[in-house]
Design a protein around this motif. Structure first.
Motif, PDB file in Angstrom:
ATOM      1  N   ARG A   1      40.860  45.428  44.338  1.00  0.00           N
ATOM      2  CA  ARG A   1      42.276  45.334  43.624  1.00  0.00           C
ATOM      3  C   ARG A   1      41.948  46.423  42.792  1.00  0.00           C
ATOM      4  O   ARG A   1      41.256  46.184  41.823  1.00  0.00           O
ATOM      5  CB  ARG A   1      42.046  43.266  43.236  1.00  0.00           C
ATOM      6  CG  ARG A   1      43.239  43.847  42.562  1.00  0.00           C
ATOM      7  CD  ARG A   1      43.946  42.634  41.756  1.00  0.00           C
ATOM      8  NE  ARG A   1      44.478  41.501  43.667  1.00  0.00           N
ATOM      9  CZ  ARG A   1      45.921  41.450  43.348  1.00  0.00           C
ATOM     10  NH1 ARG A   1      46.701  42.194  41.843  1.00  0.00           N
ATOM     11  NH2 ARG A   1      46.747  41.080  44.193  1.00  0.00           N
TER      12      ARG A   1
ATOM     13  N   ARG B   1      45.502  38.713  38.515  1.00  0.00           N
ATOM     14  CA  ARG B   1      47.065  39.095  39.632  1.00  0.00           C
ATOM     15  C   ARG B   1      47.547  38.390  38.800  1.00  0.00           C
ATOM     16  O   ARG B   1      48.898  37.998  39.057  1.00  0.00           O
ATOM     17  CB  ARG B   1      46.286  38.762  40.409  1.00  0.00           C
ATOM     18  CG  ARG B   1      45.042  38.314  41.784  1.00  0.00           C
ATOM     19  CD  ARG B   1      44.722  37.153  42.638  1.00  0.00           C
ATOM     20  NE  ARG B   1      43.762  37.966  43.766  1.00  0.00           N
ATOM     21  CZ  ARG B   1      43.866  38.553  44.528  1.00  0.00           C
ATOM     22  NH1 ARG B   1      45.562  38.789  45.152  1.00  0.00           N
ATOM     23  NH2 ARG B   1      42.744  39.392  45.125  1.00  0.00           N
TER      24      ARG B   1
ATOM     25  N   THR C   1      43.698  47.931  39.566  1.00  0.00           N
ATOM     26  CA  THR C   1      45.273  47.626  38.195  1.00  0.00           C
ATOM     27  C   THR C   1      45.214  48.944  37.890  1.00  0.00           C
ATOM     28  O   THR C   1      45.043  49.726  38.514  1.00  0.00           O
ATOM     29  CB  THR C   1      44.513  47.133  37.090  1.00  0.00           C
ATOM     30  OG1 THR C   1      43.488  47.931  36.232  1.00  0.00           O
ATOM     31  CG2 THR C   1      43.498  45.894  37.761  1.00  0.00           C
TER      32      THR C   1
ATOM     33  N   HIS D   1      47.627  49.239  47.218  1.00  0.00           N
ATOM     34  CA  HIS D   1      47.616  49.637  45.848  1.00  0.00           C
ATOM     35  C   HIS D   1      48.882  48.190  46.090  1.00  0.00           C
ATOM     36  O   HIS D   1      50.026  47.750  46.077  1.00  0.00           O
ATOM     37  CB  HIS D   1      47.894  50.586  45.146  1.00  0.00           C
ATOM     38  CG  HIS D   1      48.916  50.537  44.184  1.00  0.00           C
ATOM     39  ND1 HIS D   1      47.193  50.538  43.030  1.00  0.00           N
ATOM     40  CD2 HIS D   1      49.879  50.187  43.204  1.00  0.00           C
ATOM     41  CE1 HIS D   1      47.835  50.313  41.579  1.00  0.00           C
ATOM     42  NE2 HIS D   1      49.052  49.326  41.485  1.00  0.00           N
ATOM     43  N   PRO D   2      48.281  46.913  44.997  1.00  0.00           N
ATOM     44  CA  PRO D   2      46.565  46.603  44.725  1.00  0.00           C
ATOM     45  C   PRO D   2      45.675  46.903  44.871  1.00  0.00           C
ATOM     46  O   PRO D   2      44.777  47.116  44.765  1.00  0.00           O
ATOM     47  CB  PRO D   2      47.484  45.900  43.481  1.00  0.00           C
ATOM     48  CG  PRO D   2      48.584  45.357  43.827  1.00  0.00           C
ATOM     49  CD  PRO D   2      49.480  45.957  44.735  1.00  0.00           C
ATOM     50  N   ASP D   3      45.879  46.210  46.264  1.00  0.00           N
ATOM     51  CA  ASP D   3      44.817  45.712  47.068  1.00  0.00           C
ATOM     52  C   ASP D   3      44.500  46.218  48.419  1.00  0.00           C
ATOM     53  O   ASP D   3      45.359  46.606  48.463  1.00  0.00           O
ATOM     54  CB  ASP D   3      45.393  44.337  48.133  1.00  0.00           C
ATOM     55  CG  ASP D   3      45.698  43.337  46.367  1.00  0.00           C
ATOM     56  OD1 ASP D   3      44.735  43.089  45.726  1.00  0.00           O
ATOM     57  OD2 ASP D   3      46.201  42.258  46.843  1.00  0.00           O
TER      58      ASP D   3
END
Length: 305
Positions: free
Chosen positions: A61, A302, A63, A139-141
């Motif tokens: 993930r 998250r 940021t 993005h984000p994962d």
């Protein structure tokens, strides 16, 4: 920081060796807790990752906390340094040392334009297709696939690449066509088995849009002082042993036997250069609080996103 230019057998510049002192832990720091990794910039999470139990890949993930350690580069600087990766390397090295957002810590490092990425396009794909295929999406994962892409030197951007309509990409496309584009700065992270983009997201996007190979400077750790010293001693002993062997042959068969320096010299030079340039694993620090702390940071990240 002591800087040493690395010169190849053909006399061509191949990299810049950095010997960093008095920086025990970097501001852009990689932490580990079991199978979990955290890349943190001055206590702000930049990337959280979990290695799968079967080691087939890594879930991550991102940021929005990444900040480049390189200040914005002016177009006139790019024109002045175009075609001189050695000068770019010295400029980037100064910024990496001065920046509060860089990964440098005590030890030896190498900045080199000779990334395997530039030699990996065995399928001879168009440049845009090849470089796009080397990007880790999400993005984000997202997910780094070690099963399919093991050893393929993928690139993980630390923020989404801008699209072709972005103003910076448009400006860099012109530089890409002119051959004056500044290098993309990549950091090889062994724990992820991929490169992270430290600087140059828009420049890489411009190169892909123009279907040209981007200029690259790759940063990675190299052997520490004790390993270099031991390896140098071993290589010199092997060289001297070979010269003694040739001396014995000359004593037996006469001067038609060479003295051995021509044959033994190049392997010695290659080994000494390799000691200063070969990759070593990326350092990671134990995360205070371990996996419990990692999960806490992940929950907060998250919630913020």
């Amino acid at each position: 920081m002591r800087r040493t230019d690395i010169i190849g057998d053909d006399g061509r510049w191949t990299g810049l060796s950095l010997d960093v002192r008095s920086r025990r832990r970097p501001d852009l720091c990689l932490f580990t807790a079991g199978r979990r990794l955290l890349l943190s910039r001055r206590s702000r999470p930049v990337l959280l990752a979990t290695v799968e139990e079967d080691h087939c890949g890594v879930e991550f993930r991102r940021t929005d906390a990444h900040r480049s350690p390189i200040p914005p580069l002016r177009a006139d600087t790019a024109r002045a340094l175009a075609g001189h990766p050695d000068r770019w390397a010295h400029l980037f090295a100064r910024h990496l040392l001065d920046s509060p957002d860089g990964p440098l810590h005590d030890g030896r490092w190498l900045l080199s334009p000779e990334s395997p990425l530039l030699r990996w396009n065995h399928g001879r794909l168009p440049e845009a297709e090849y470089w796009s295929s080397m990007l880790v999406e999400g993005h984000p994962d997202g997910y780094i696939d070690w099963f399919v892409h093991s050893g393929s030197w993928e690139i993980l951007p630390l923020r989404p690449l801008p699209d072709a309509a972005d103003g910076r990409v448009k400006a860099y496309r012109k530089q890409a066509r002119e051959g004056t584009l500044a290098p993309v700065l990549l950091w090889w992270v062994s724990g992820l088995d991929c490169h992270l983009i430290l600087d140059g997201h828009a420049r890489l996007a411009a190169s892909i849009t123009e279907s040209t190979a981007p200029p690259i400077l790759q940063l990675h750790r190299t052997a520490p002082d004790d390993e270099v010293a031991a390896g140098t001693e071993q290589a010199v002993r092997a060289y001297e042993t070979e010269l003694d062997r040739f001396a014995a042959l000359r004593a037996l068969h006469g001067p038609t036997i060479p003295d051995g320096a021509t044959l033994a010299g190049p392997p010695l030079a290659h080994r000494l250069r390799e000691l200063h340039t070969a990759q070593r694993p990326t350092w990671a620090w134990p995360l205070p609080g371990g996996e419990t702390e990692w999960h806490r940071i992940a929950r907060e990240t998250r919630a913020d996103q």
